[in-house]
Design an enzyme around this catalytic site. Sequence first.
Site, mmCIF file in Angstrom:
data_model
loop_
_atom_site.group_PDB
_atom_site.id
_atom_site.type_symbol
_atom_site.label_atom_id
_atom_site.label_comp_id
_atom_site.label_asym_id
_atom_site.label_seq_id
_atom_site.Cartn_x
_atom_site.Cartn_y
_atom_site.Cartn_z
ATOM 1 N N LYS A 125 28.444 47.893 80.218
ATOM 2 C CA LYS A 125 27.368 47.411 79.349
ATOM 3 C C LYS A 125 26.878 48.599 78.562
ATOM 4 C CE LYS A 125 24.642 44.445 77.619
ATOM 5 N NZ LYS A 125 25.036 43.109 77.130
ATOM 6 N N SER A 193 30.375 45.033 76.910
ATOM 7 C CA SER A 193 29.445 44.260 76.094
ATOM 8 C C SER A 193 28.249 45.129 75.772
ATOM 9 C CB SER A 193 29.026 42.985 76.816
ATOM 10 O OG SER A 193 28.339 43.276 77.990
#
Lengths: 321, 321, 321, 321
Positions: A125, A193
């Site tokens: 992330k 992401s």
Amino acid sequence: MPSVNILKFGVSSPADVTPIQGLLRAGYDPSQVLALIGKSEGNGCVNDFSRTLSAMVWEPMLPKDSVTVFSGGTEGVISPHVTFLVKEHGGANTGLLATVGRTRKLDPHEIGTADHAREVAVLVKCPLLTTNKLQEIRAAGKTPPTSDTYQSMAKSRYASAVGVAVALGEVAEGEVDAAIESGTTWSAAASCSSGAELEDCHILVLASSPEPGRLRATSTFMEDAIDGRAVVEALGEVNRDQGQVLQVFVKAEADPTGEIRGKRHTMNTDSDILSTRHARAAVGGLVAGLTGDTQLYVSGGAEGQGPPGGGSFCLVYTCPE
Amino acid sequence: MPSVNILKFGVSSPADVTPIQGLLRAGYDPSQVLALIGKSEGNGCVNDFSRTLSAMVWEPMLPKDSVTVFSGGTEGVISPHVTFLVKEHGGANTGLLATVGRTRKLDPHEIGTADHAREVAVLVKCPLLTTNKLQEIRAAGKTPPTSDTYQSMAKSRYASAVGVAVALGEVAEGEVDAAIESGTTWSAAASCSSGAELEDCHILVLASSPEPGRLRATSTFMEDAIDGRAVVEALGEVNRDQGQVLQVFVKAEADPTGEIRGKRHTMNTDSDILSTRHARAAVGGLVAGLTGDTQLYVSGGAEGQGPPGGGSFCLVYTCPE
Amino acid sequence: MPSVNILKFGVSSPADVTPIQGLLRAGYDPSQVLALIGKSEGNGCVNDFSRTLSAMVWEPMLPKDSVTVFSGGTEGVISPHVTFLVKEHGGANTGLLATVGRTRKLDPHEIGTADHAREVAVLVKCPLLTTNKLQEIRAAGKTPPTSDTYQSMAKSRYASAVGVAVALGEVAEGEVDAAIESGTTWSAAASCSSGAELEDCHILVLASSPEPGRLRATSTFMEDAIDGRAVVEALGEVNRDQGQVLQVFVKAEADPTGEIRGKRHTMNTDSDILSTRHARAAVGGLVAGLTGDTQLYVSGGAEGQGPPGGGSFCLVYTCPE
Amino acid sequence: MPSVNILKFGVSSPADVTPIQGLLRAGYDPSQVLALIGKSEGNGCVNDFSRTLSAMVWEPMLPKDSVTVFSGGTEGVISPHVTFLVKEHGGANTGLLATVGRTRKLDPHEIGTADHAREVAVLVKCPLLTTNKLQEIRAAGKTPPTSDTYQSMAKSRYASAVGVAVALGEVAEGEVDAAIESGTTWSAAASCSSGAELEDCHILVLASSPEPGRLRATSTFMEDAIDGRAVVEALGEVNRDQGQVLQVFVKAEADPTGEIRGKRHTMNTDSDILSTRHARAAVGGLVAGLTGDTQLYVSGGAEGQGPPGGGSFCLVYTCPE
């Protein structure tokens, strides 16, 4: 790497922390949590505050050295949920290993650059550039890699993916700058992401144990967004092992050529819905239709995380020991 | 009912009429066209002018008694295209029969009512209520069935589906008012889409011929938006016949309960993307992933066209004679 | 430059050509039309087919050497309408002069470049890059100025604005490349909007006649998107002349710094609504609230057409002779 | 009613609580806060988690008996910010009075009904119906006032406005049911916004003190969304008092007839951007352009809060004592 169990629970909103009760009922303590991986129901793009909200309510409940990975966007049939990775009691072997980490905080001007790539390594992330951060970079006399906030998400994912490739020895350390420049490197082991809710990178490495157990992971990649064959083959493996699917981690993106198998798609010319939202909806529909489960980790934007237009695919399942 | 052939071509924009050349190259004349069924790349909702644009460029090129059915929305992997249904040369049997028709123009206040249902009968394109039409109804001292333009699309689709059910004898003529009132009748043979570009209903009936030929149609319905099994079974039939898929006509919708198989979905609470767009993207992803084809007729909003949350499904394929 | 009159009519949809009847009733013939300038109700971005639809229905009705300028996006209170510029009967002086022209068709790889800038000169409608055009450029071994279709709209508007600046002598011919490179040149006389419906640039020059008449134009620019003072001053001029506003042509954009007068705005981080849509809605609200008229030409994206975050502003009004 | 001061601060995100430092620097303590009124940057509709996030970070910092009113949606030029209403030191008169309260928690089936109206009384934040709540109502064998989550926001605002009208004696207690049924009652003193982040109603009453002070409030309403005259007149009052605008509280909506002053608008047929977002952008543009301030409380959906298509308008300003 510790042996881990995996538990999945639906949530009624991005602020819902009741899954902690499910964890307790299953006999685990929050202190055993290594990672919390969630799909929250915002737009998955720059101004997705569902991710921030989830991070804010969950982080105080979890160990300081655990990581959270919230991916926004539950387009189509995808169901909002969270997945815990917990250290197994007494270090007993489950068949599944995991480890987590964080990089230092990245300066805004490093996001999406070779410096960023050098900091990471497999479910990642990573941050993005907001208007405020762009101003900060310019005020410091530096140049941002892009001035478009939505594009900064792609740059950040790509740099993370290059980092994964380096960590896995797929790309040599000396080639990081060239890989960032080219934009064409990819690793099927990477799932990255980006979000505005963090300034460092959260990293989760998942692996099958050399010593088999009741959990297994199988990895592959989708050649394109309609690669049903890749999904069917992975499910075939589960069937052969008489197993049951626990979770799928899959990346999806709009083919940058504007075509899939020679036929035009419209994800890159839609000014109402950004392409990552389209891609999640479509790939989520395919994987849910084949697994019968909608609580899937489908994340949009697969730059460097599989062949262009495709994406990395990892399936965790239980099997009788 | 005439015997028909089916031809499918990609389009580069809603204004692209070059498929007429493909038709000619295949040896057919525009005068043989019974119906043109297209997916155009607008939002598929109230203000989708891609449908109007397609209707406007195509209708002058086709016979007056043919019908056009343009369904907007190519979310996710769906590829914009048109499908011709053409009368076979010399009435030769192809195995596939079709007939088309139009109702009279509906008055705005009739849209979505029992009067509307009495006019129709299996692939139906029907009108919707715009702000102008709402004013017209009120000016006439009548009450619109809804004052929400997006909801009028659903009302219109549902009334069309009830009409189909009546035409097929699934609902008795005397029960039309009750069916409209209840909102719970459905026919797996109905596929209805609404648009602002027309004021009557365009109707297309497709059927397998009792006398087999090189084309076949198979119909079923999806129980829900992730009913991969229905799709796999239909494809199994094609395989048994050593056939090849030509086109799939499928309806998709967000389950009105807010859940799919007990898990929450977010299509009905997303104020950025309306639910029909989500549903098309997800079901399009599933059907494309299983057929390998993205030029699919996936239409959103399946009120009365299959069980709630599911939708009608019709597949046309070629098979060796 | 011929003397012109200006007539404005509402439309009920992008396909509505009934204003031609208003033109006839006012005593003008379609052959007198120099330009048709419209606001159509699509998203005003890449996939705005309302513009294409309007161009398609109107162009066959107008002289071959006239130009159409359709600007998509009627966010907020803006009302869809068309404005005719017609040559006055017998060349009588109205006080307002206009002339129109077109460039040659631009090759896709030229859009948004110095070559593009060299072709233009003050209300300009210019092309954009779609996925198809991007592929065409790459297939020819050339590099597009951007691979983002939405950003290509900005590049195209900016190149047009530089062209206007050159034509007006504000930028020297030899400085075109530098101006394109810098991205910081601007002309308050430029109003440029881009669309997928054309491949050349449509150009309209509007000027007050040296000989006064019943029509007048006044030009200025808004310093930022909330520059009410610029609007109030222009309206003050109308009042001093005891005039009445006929039409306003105004450009609007999200300040690229992410702030307006030191306060943050969110137009550049909204992944649901692109910034040009926000800007049109806000500036349209301001100008409509001050003029009492919603049939305004408010166009989004003011790159090179006023100071950053502001935009060019031109008001046409009648006054007693 | 206590005498209050009003302080306004920009925020960098919905999670930004640094304005608490501004409060302290201004010499106030969080314990003096009566109400916190914010504009957060989500879509302002059903799935706006920016409101929830703001409520979650702020509520633990404020007194238990204070209220928060977060209104989502900073479309166009509106700048995200928070406004504190704080009790003045030692009860000294400021010229401005305020009081706050909360209703009991409403059961889902009461939202938007006459029962809801009976509970409220002038800046109101009220709940909405999510998919979960709709299921809860149906499971209890009751009927929701609407099954559309976005429409439930309008129903909830309207019921709150009727409650305000009753509290102010504008509507008799016995006429609540009729007012709810008719949908046509309105009070220019009401400003109501709905959100998923609460289950009760938060109420804030603001009034000028009979004893003048350095703060004043002036209230009126906009006749329609382009009623610049109402704004100009309110600002004229400020000028006459040699005052300075501190904050504007204004409601905005798309005229339900689909027209403004006889000209069509497209807010009610836009399936990409819901009408409340359009209305906020336009009215925000007008008020910001006239005040020079973008940190405005512009809230969308003015059902019962002014004439149809218009909205209530309240301006607070400082003036030399």
